[in-house]
Design a protein around this motif. Structure first.
Motif, PDB file in Angstrom:
ATOM      1  N   ASP A  51       0.735  -1.329   0.206  1.00 40.91           N
ATOM      2  CA  ASP A  51       0.050   0.266  -0.033  1.00 40.91           C
ATOM      3  C   ASP A  51       0.873   1.180  -0.325  1.00 40.91           C
ATOM      4  O   ASP A  51       0.525   1.997   0.556  1.00 40.91           O
TER       5      ASP A  51
ATOM      6  N   SER B 209      -5.703  -8.105   9.177  1.00 40.96           N
ATOM      7  CA  SER B 209      -4.654  -7.259   8.196  1.00 40.96           C
ATOM      8  C   SER B 209      -3.884  -7.194   7.726  1.00 40.96           C
ATOM      9  O   SER B 209      -3.388  -5.918   6.785  1.00 40.96           O
TER      10      SER B 209
ATOM     11  N   HIS C 168      -8.198  -3.552   7.273  1.00 43.48           N
ATOM     12  CA  HIS C 168      -7.400  -2.391   6.297  1.00 43.48           C
ATOM     13  C   HIS C 168      -6.585  -2.256   7.591  1.00 43.48           C
ATOM     14  O   HIS C 168      -6.477  -1.419   8.496  1.00 43.48           O
TER      15      HIS C 168
ATOM     16  N   TYR D 287      -4.092   0.229   7.888  1.00 39.06           N
ATOM     17  CA  TYR D 287      -3.712   1.628   8.510  1.00 39.06           C
ATOM     18  C   TYR D 287      -5.301   2.396   8.520  1.00 39.06           C
ATOM     19  O   TYR D 287      -5.110   3.424   8.645  1.00 39.06           O
ATOM     20  N   GLU D 288      -5.771   1.043   8.106  1.00 42.94           N
ATOM     21  CA  GLU D 288      -7.729   2.355   8.325  1.00 42.94           C
ATOM     22  C   GLU D 288      -8.106   1.427   9.121  1.00 42.94           C
ATOM     23  O   GLU D 288      -9.680   1.488   9.004  1.00 42.94           O
TER      24      GLU D 288
ATOM     25  N   ASP E  40     -10.067   2.620  12.022  1.00 39.85           N
ATOM     26  CA  ASP E  40     -10.984   2.914  12.762  1.00 39.85           C
ATOM     27  C   ASP E  40     -12.612   2.565  11.874  1.00 39.85           C
ATOM     28  O   ASP E  40     -13.128   2.880  11.735  1.00 39.85           O
ATOM     29  N   LYS E  41     -12.146   2.397  10.447  1.00 44.63           N
ATOM     30  CA  LYS E  41     -13.130   1.769   9.826  1.00 44.63           C
ATOM     31  C   LYS E  41     -14.318   1.220  10.016  1.00 44.63           C
ATOM     32  O   LYS E  41     -15.214   0.252   9.100  1.00 44.63           O
TER      33      LYS E  41
ATOM     34  N   SER F 271     -15.856   1.309  15.368  1.00 46.50           N
ATOM     35  CA  SER F 271     -14.539   2.250  16.255  1.00 46.50           C
ATOM     36  C   SER F 271     -15.578   3.562  17.345  1.00 46.50           C
ATOM     37  O   SER F 271     -14.661   4.152  17.865  1.00 46.50           O
TER      38      SER F 271
ATOM     39  N   ARG G 209      -8.543  -5.023  15.542  1.00 48.21           N
ATOM     40  CA  ARG G 209      -7.473  -3.907  14.961  1.00 48.21           C
ATOM     41  C   ARG G 209      -7.350  -5.344  14.134  1.00 48.21           C
ATOM     42  O   ARG G 209      -6.620  -4.721  12.942  1.00 48.21           O
TER      43      ARG G 209
ATOM     44  N   HIS H  57     -15.610  -3.511   3.463  1.00 45.85           N
ATOM     45  CA  HIS H  57     -14.724  -4.525   4.268  1.00 45.85           C
ATOM     46  C   HIS H  57     -14.688  -5.621   3.640  1.00 45.85           C
ATOM     47  O   HIS H  57     -15.755  -6.171   4.490  1.00 45.85           O
TER      48      HIS H  57
END
Length: 300
Positions: A66, A110, A158, A160-161, A163-164, A181, A201, A228
């Protein structure tokens, strides 16, 4: 004729120039490897650098995903991204052998995605697609009343994300738990009895449930947001008699019987001793009385 000669010269020139230029592999030219690993296991992402003839002190190898660094070896030093801290192995001995493969331990959901192995000057060597599979687990669980059971569920997050993320547990159309989150909502029937894994997470959406009775038996479903990688699992929870209760009866009842037997035995002994003393006292008094009368007669 001159036009034909010019065209021939251009063709020859085009064929010669690539042969004297530095060979640069693009990401599309490099072969794509697919590596699969189960959640919590270790995986190796392969990258062969034997074709790169660089001095040891000039080795510069970068693994990225990424567009972010995973591990970077340069000048004899290794830098690892915080997401992979403590989980990436990239030994110097291996690098000096021109084996640029890296090991990732305790794989998380993740971690899934495309990884690129790049050497100095952006020469792509290898693309690796990592797929993270859920661990093996039983889809049918039998538990006892008052037990704490974990209903497993794993899905994509994800790296790096996180919290979504959005996760929801349901049973028979009733809400068990909804988690994101920003909020944590428990269904009316499950207040104070459910919680989500602290490793959410990493892609672990497992549900902890304190079983209170037969009403908790049924089919549970876990799902994540459509945006997701949707992960769902159906689990059958059956209520059985607790082994702890069986153990309780097997141990407690014999102890109670033993205590009762001992108590009765002691009580019998005390009663017998009391009766003996009473009889002895009754028998001894007349004997003493007769003896005193004999003494009186002798004195007369």
């Amino acid at each position: 004729m001159m036009a034909v000669g010019a065209i021939s010269f251009i063709i020859v020139l085009l064929l010669v120039i690539p042969s004297v230029s530095s060979p640069v592999l693009s990401a599309t030219d490099s072969s794509l490897s697919i590596v699969e690993g189960r959640f919590g296991d270790s995986v190796t992402l392969p990258c062969d650098g034997s074709a790169r003839h660089l001095p040891d002190d000039q080795l510069d190898v970068l693994w990225k995903t990424d567009q972010k660094t995973v591990a970077h070896y340069s000048g004899g030093k290794l830098v690892v991204d915080s997401h992979f801290s403590g989980r990436v192995t990239f030994p110097t001995e291996r690098i000096l052998r021109r084996d640029f493969s890296i090991d990732i331990s305790s794989v998380k959901s993740s971690d899934e995605g495309k990884y690129e192995c790049v050497v100095k000057n952006e020469h792509y060597l290898k693309d690796v697609q990592l797929k993270v599979l859920p661990p093996l687990f039983s889809r049918s669980l039998s538990v006892a009343v008052n037990d704490l059971v974990t209903l497993p569920c794993y899905g994509g997050v994800h790296k790096y994300e996180p919290d979504k993320l959005f996760v929801q547990w349901e049973r028979g159309g009733d809400l068990v738990l909804k988690f994101s989150s920003k909020e944590l909502i428990c269904g009316p029937k499950y207040e104070g009895r459910v919680s989500v894994s602290p490793d959410w997470r990493d892609g672990n959406f497992s549900l902890s449930l304190s079983v209170t009775g037969l009403r908790d038996s049924g089919v549970y479903q876990c799902s994540s947001d459509q945006k997701h990688n949707v992960a769902s699992v159906v689990l059958e929870v059956n209520i059985i008699h607790s082994d702890n209760n069986k153990l309780y009866f097997l141990i407690f009842i014999p102890i109670c019987i033993l205590i009762l037997v001992v108590y009765v035995g002691i009580a019998k002994k005390q009663k017998i001793h009391h009766v003996k003393n009473k009889i002895f006292s009754q028998c001894r008094w007349p004997r003493n009385q007769s003896h005193s009368q004999e003494q009186e007669n002798n004195q007369e």
